[in-house]
Design an enzyme around this catalytic site. Structure first.
Site, mmCIF file in Angstrom:
data_model
loop_
_atom_site.group_PDB
_atom_site.id
_atom_site.type_symbol
_atom_site.label_atom_id
_atom_site.label_comp_id
_atom_site.label_asym_id
_atom_site.label_seq_id
_atom_site.Cartn_x
_atom_site.Cartn_y
_atom_site.Cartn_z
ATOM 1 N N ASP A 83 -4.556 -8.922 3.129
ATOM 2 C CA ASP A 83 -4.574 -7.652 3.853
ATOM 3 C C ASP A 83 -5.998 -7.221 4.161
ATOM 4 O OD1 ASP A 83 -5.252 -7.055 1.185
ATOM 5 O OD2 ASP A 83 -3.249 -6.281 0.762
ATOM 6 N N ASN A 92 2.320 1.026 -8.179
ATOM 7 C CA ASN A 92 3.624 1.489 -7.685
ATOM 8 C C ASN A 92 4.540 0.327 -7.311
ATOM 9 O OD1 ASN A 92 2.448 0.587 -5.343
ATOM 10 N ND2 ASN A 92 2.637 2.517 -4.217
ATOM 11 N N HIS A 108 3.640 -2.349 -5.453
ATOM 12 C CA HIS A 108 3.382 -3.035 -4.182
ATOM 13 C C HIS A 108 2.766 -4.407 -4.412
ATOM 14 C CE1 HIS A 108 -0.790 -0.941 -3.996
ATOM 15 N NE2 HIS A 108 -1.046 -2.237 -4.080
ATOM 16 N N GLU A 167 4.158 -1.347 0.548
ATOM 17 C CA GLU A 167 4.428 -0.193 -0.286
ATOM 18 C C GLU A 167 5.926 -0.039 -0.549
ATOM 19 O OE1 GLU A 167 1.993 1.148 -1.693
ATOM 20 O OE2 GLU A 167 0.435 1.930 -0.368
#
Length: 243
Positions: free
Chosen positions: A67, A136, A138, A143
């Site tokens: 990314d 979280n 990801h 996400e």
């Protein structure tokens, strides 16, 4: 799934680097997906040491970063391109044309996503995806709520993810709200996945991802479905596993 528990971060980094080294020795043309962040830093240092000691050769390998933030210059100190230049690319003999990362300032972000997927296909797909794990759940910048069938796409970053980046950007207001990321289907198409997890703050989400239900609410949970997954965690990160 194979779970390897390392005693500490140093052992995790050594084991992970040895894992990748074995794959590269078996297949010099290895196509790798690479992460950024704090967890893989020790692994990159070990791989660079292997190269400096002439134990590894990266000259035929191809890498794709997972990314990149949108809206910042490539030489921004918090960009992932800058991270890779400083921590890995400059230390090994990986060819410049074999180092792939999404553009941070593309004219058309959607077209850049398509271009990146085409580059992956032209390279023959990923042999090995090295992944980290977000607090979280990801993986890359996929996400919670990201569809499992997603390909490389523009991702809107959650407040929690942006807060975690605030220090590097010297304030939350400077953290980009969007990034280009490999999608979940893109990652799951890798022939092999190595998930690298360190620290007690990742223990709960790691247990949830690998022992809880498979759900887009915890993107990393999809890894339970991969036929060739190795999880490398230190003792702190693995402390909440039931088995």
């Amino acid at each position: 799934m194979q779970l390897i528990v390392a005693a500490d971060y140093a052992e995790l980094s050594r084991w992970g680097a040895q894992f990748i080294a074995r794959k590269l020795l078996q297949r010099p043309t290895l196509v790798l997906a690479l992460p950024t962040g704090g967890t893989p830093l020790g692994l990159y240092q070990e791989l660079a040491r292997f190269y400096q000691e002439r134990l590894l050769d990266f000259s035929q390998a191809i890498t794709f970063n997972l990314d990149e933030f949108l809206g910042i210059t490539p030489d921004h100190p918090a960009s992932f391109r800058y991270y890779m230049e400083q921590n890995f690319w400059c230390r090994v003999n990986l060819r410049p044309e074999a180092r792939h990362i999404p553009q941070s300032l593309p004219r058309n972000p959607e077209e850049e996503c398509r271009r990146y997927e085409e580059l992956l296909r032209d390279a023959g797909g990923l042999d090995l995806a090295l992944l980290g794990l977000g607090e979280n759940g990801h993986i890359a910048f996929n996400e919670p709520g990201t569809p499992f069938e997603s390909r490389t796409h523009v991702a809107e970053l959650t407040d929690r993810t942006r807060w975690n980046e605030a220090l590097r950007f010297r304030g939350l207001e400077h953290v980009p709200k969007y990034a280009i990321t490999m999608g979940i289907r893109t990652l799951m198409n890798a022939r092999e996945i190595l998930l690298l997890v360190a620290g007690a703050k990742k223990a709960q989400v790691l247990a949830q991802a690998l022992e809880g239900p498979v759900t887009p609410a915890v993107p990393a949970s999809v890894l339970q479905l991969h036929p060739n997954l190795t999880v490398l965690a230190d003792c702190a990160a693995a402390s909440l596993f039931r088995t």
